[in-house]
Design a protein around this motif. Structure first.
Motif, PDB file in Angstrom:
ATOM      1  N   GLY A 171       0.773  -1.228   0.000  1.00  0.00           N
ATOM      2  CA  GLY A 171       0.000   0.000   0.000  1.00  0.00           C
ATOM      3  C   GLY A 171       0.804   1.277   0.000  1.00  0.00           C
ATOM      4  N   ALA A 172       2.144   1.182   0.031  1.00  0.00           N
ATOM      5  CA  ALA A 172       2.983   2.371   0.159  1.00  0.00           C
ATOM      6  C   ALA A 172       3.308   2.976  -1.206  1.00  0.00           C
ATOM      7  CB  ALA A 172       4.273   2.026   0.890  1.00  0.00           C
ATOM      8  N   PHE A 173       3.721   4.242  -1.179  1.00  0.00           N
ATOM      9  CA  PHE A 173       4.184   4.930  -2.378  1.00  0.00           C
ATOM     10  C   PHE A 173       5.709   4.835  -2.423  1.00  0.00           C
ATOM     11  CE2 PHE A 173       0.250   6.885  -0.985  1.00  0.00           C
ATOM     12  CZ  PHE A 173      -0.500   6.912  -2.156  1.00  0.00           C
ATOM     13  N   ASP A 174       6.262   4.519  -3.582  1.00  0.00           N
ATOM     14  CA  ASP A 174       7.713   4.386  -3.698  1.00  0.00           C
ATOM     15  C   ASP A 174       8.193   4.941  -5.033  1.00  0.00           C
ATOM     16  OD1 ASP A 174       7.033   2.423  -5.578  1.00  0.00           O
ATOM     17  OD2 ASP A 174       7.260   0.793  -4.137  1.00  0.00           O
ATOM     18  N   GLN A 175       9.425   4.609  -5.404  1.00  0.00           N
ATOM     19  CA  GLN A 175       9.997   5.161  -6.642  1.00  0.00           C
ATOM     20  C   GLN A 175       9.224   4.741  -7.879  1.00  0.00           C
ATOM     21  OE1 GLN A 175      11.301   2.782  -4.792  1.00  0.00           O
ATOM     22  NE2 GLN A 175      12.438   1.253  -5.982  1.00  0.00           N
ATOM     23  N   TRP A 176       8.529   3.613  -7.816  1.00  0.00           N
ATOM     24  CA  TRP A 176       7.764   3.148  -8.970  1.00  0.00           C
ATOM     25  C   TRP A 176       6.555   4.042  -9.210  1.00  0.00           C
ATOM     26  CZ3 TRP A 176      10.405   0.024 -11.879  1.00  0.00           C
ATOM     27  CH2 TRP A 176      11.368  -0.795 -11.292  1.00  0.00           C
ATOM     28  N   ASP A 177       5.982   4.569  -8.138  1.00  0.00           N
ATOM     29  CA  ASP A 177       4.868   5.498  -8.302  1.00  0.00           C
ATOM     30  C   ASP A 177       5.333   6.810  -8.922  1.00  0.00           C
ATOM     31  OD1 ASP A 177       2.434   4.210  -6.819  1.00  0.00           O
ATOM     32  OD2 ASP A 177       4.145   3.883  -5.506  1.00  0.00           O
ATOM     33  N   PRO A 207      -4.488  -2.398   3.633  1.00  0.00           N
ATOM     34  CA  PRO A 207      -3.624  -1.735   4.616  1.00  0.00           C
ATOM     35  C   PRO A 207      -2.482  -0.933   4.000  1.00  0.00           C
ATOM     36  CG  PRO A 207      -3.031  -4.042   4.422  1.00  0.00           C
ATOM     37  CD  PRO A 207      -4.251  -3.853   3.553  1.00  0.00           C
ATOM     38  N   TYR A 208      -1.900  -0.104   4.851  1.00  0.00           N
ATOM     39  CA  TYR A 208      -0.671   0.633   4.544  1.00  0.00           C
ATOM     40  C   TYR A 208       0.369   0.107   5.519  1.00  0.00           C
ATOM     41  CZ  TYR A 208       2.415   4.614   3.590  1.00  0.00           C
ATOM     42  OH  TYR A 208       3.474   5.414   3.213  1.00  0.00           O
ATOM     43  N   ALA A 209       1.425  -0.522   5.001  1.00  0.00           N
ATOM     44  CA  ALA A 209       2.300  -1.350   5.828  1.00  0.00           C
ATOM     45  C   ALA A 209       3.169  -0.572   6.808  1.00  0.00           C
ATOM     46  CB  ALA A 209       3.191  -2.221   4.936  1.00  0.00           C
ATOM     47  N   CYS A 234      -6.349  -1.069   8.947  1.00  0.00           N
ATOM     48  CA  CYS A 234      -5.229  -0.622   9.768  1.00  0.00           C
ATOM     49  C   CYS A 234      -4.512  -1.860  10.309  1.00  0.00           C
ATOM     50  CB  CYS A 234      -5.706   0.219  10.945  1.00  0.00           C
ATOM     51  SG  CYS A 234      -6.637   1.698  10.478  1.00  0.00           S
ATOM     52  N   ILE A 235      -3.189  -1.812  10.312  1.00  0.00           N
ATOM     53  CA  ILE A 235      -2.430  -2.939  10.863  1.00  0.00           C
ATOM     54  C   ILE A 235      -1.859  -2.617  12.233  1.00  0.00           C
ATOM     55  CG2 ILE A 235      -1.836  -3.869   8.593  1.00  0.00           C
ATOM     56  CD1 ILE A 235       0.981  -2.622   9.034  1.00  0.00           C
ATOM     57  N   HIS A 236      -2.109  -1.393  12.717  1.00  0.00           N
ATOM     58  CA  HIS A 236      -1.603  -0.970  14.030  1.00  0.00           C
ATOM     59  C   HIS A 236      -2.580   0.067  14.592  1.00  0.00           C
ATOM     60  CE1 HIS A 236       1.026   0.827  17.081  1.00  0.00           C
ATOM     61  NE2 HIS A 236       1.768  -0.253  16.983  1.00  0.00           N
ATOM     62  N   PRO A 237      -2.825   0.030  15.899  1.00  0.00           N
ATOM     63  CA  PRO A 237      -3.752   1.016  16.472  1.00  0.00           C
ATOM     64  C   PRO A 237      -3.344   2.465  16.221  1.00  0.00           C
ATOM     65  CG  PRO A 237      -3.371  -0.766  18.036  1.00  0.00           C
ATOM     66  CD  PRO A 237      -2.405  -0.981  16.898  1.00  0.00           C
ATOM     67  N   ALA A 238      -2.040   2.726  16.024  1.00  0.00           N
ATOM     68  CA  ALA A 238      -1.584   4.099  15.780  1.00  0.00           C
ATOM     69  C   ALA A 238      -2.129   4.668  14.485  1.00  0.00           C
ATOM     70  CB  ALA A 238      -0.054   4.141  15.763  1.00  0.00           C
ATOM     71  N   GLN A 239      -2.617   3.811  13.582  1.00  0.00           N
ATOM     72  CA  GLN A 239      -3.134   4.282  12.298  1.00  0.00           C
ATOM     73  C   GLN A 239      -4.612   4.677  12.354  1.00  0.00           C
ATOM     74  OE1 GLN A 239      -2.147   0.773   9.883  1.00  0.00           O
ATOM     75  NE2 GLN A 239      -0.412   1.904   9.011  1.00  0.00           N
TER      76      GLN A 239
END
Length: 320
Positions: A171-177, A207-209, A234-239
């Motif tokens: 789910g993340a943005f990286d150089q490919w995006d 999710p966003y890892a 969400c994979i963590h309560p902080a999200q």
């Protein structure tokens, strides 16, 4: 249907985390028996999840569990123990890696039998994850498989793997995006959204890892909200706080929606099918968009009255 802005995943093999997850502000919490549980720990995790269904305080939420895929050796036992073993205490089952309507039909048929055997009142709902190339080309057929369906969930990580899309983290943005002109996930996310809406289902983003990257999470959640999605995993309560904020209409959105509703109703009473607020033309489609915004606000627990006031502010319907 209740809101699913934030959907918190808790590993079924980590019972020490169950109560922490259930004390969170997530709209839905599910205990996971699939990817977060090693094959050698499936049996222990299943037993722990069954105890949680029977013993823990879910704070008014549906009791939700993600089972293993239908093409795995675990899914059938998951169903038997989660339903028969708890006398039907589970409310929502999340089915991962759904590739065809047959996968959903198999789960539904087993549930028919198990519910009858334990005398459960009310049917167990299903949420299905579409996260493969096969699943995407069948998503419309999947969406109309059974009236047990509550939501379609997009799985960005497994989808990327399925189609050979390079992705640094789920789910993340990286150089490919940065290299691709446009959103790389726009097509699968939009197709899933359309299928969900065509059959009255919720559309939930995966999710966003990176749980230590709130700005990246916000960007991913805003992308899903911009398309029309109802919420995000969400994979963590902080999200949770970020996701809840993004998928809750703002005071300004609610105020504008009420202004549209009021102006359009005034025009209707005058026999007009279209009107305007300033230079913005309004018609029946504008009314439907506004009513959807108000419905989303109410589902998120923000009651609004006929003047457009919300429980979090004194925004007047005429502002904005």
């Amino acid at each position: 249907m209740s809101a699913e802005r934030s959907v918190l995943s808790v590993p079924g093999s980590r019972p020490e985390l169950f109560e922490k997850g259930l004390r969170s502000e997530a709209d839905l919490v599910f205990l996971d028996l699939e990817d977060s549980v090693a094959d050698t720990a499936k049996d222990d995790a299943r037993r722990a999840v069954c105890r949680a269904l029977l013993e823990l305080d879910w704070r008014g939420r549906p009791r939700a569990v993600r089972i293993n895929p239908v093409d795995s050796p675990y899914w059938y036992r998951d169903l038997v123990e989660l339903v028969a073993g708890t006398n039907g205490s589970v409310d929502i089952l999340i089915v991962p890696k759904v590739n065809s309507p047959a996968d959903v039909e198999a789960v539904a048929r087993v549930l028919d039998t198990l519910e009858a055997a334990c005398g459960r009142v009310g049917r167990i709902a299903l949420e299905v994850q579409v996260e493969t190339a096969k699943g995407l080309i069948e998503v419309e057929a999947i969406a109309r498989t059974t009236d047990r369906l509550r939501a379609l969930v997009f799985g960005p990580g497994d989808y990327a793997a399925s189609v050979g899309m390079p992705m640094t983290a789920i789910g993340a943005f990286d150089q490919w995006d940065e290299l691709y002109e446009g959103s790389r996930l726009d097509y699968p996310m939009h197709r899933l959204l359309v299928a969900a809406r065509a059959f009255g289902l919720l559309a939930i983003d995966g999710p966003y890892a990176d749980f230590r990257d709130p700005e990246g999470l916000r960007r991913a959640a805003l992308r899903a909200r911009a398309l029309g999605y109802d919420g995000k995993w969400c994979i963590h309560p902080a999200q949770i706080a970020v996701v809840n904020e993004v998928f809750t209409p703002t005071d300004e959105e609610v105020a504008w929606a009420w202004r549209v509703v009021q102006r359009y109703r005034e025009a209707e009473r005058g026999g007009q099918g279209a009107t305007a607020i300033g230079t913005t033309m309004l018609d029946a489609a504008s009314l439907r968009m506004a009513e959807r915004t108000l419905a989303r606000a109410r589902a998120a627990g923000r009651p609004v009255d006929a003047q457009g006031e919300t429980t979090r502010g004194d925004v007047e319907a005429g502002s904005g």
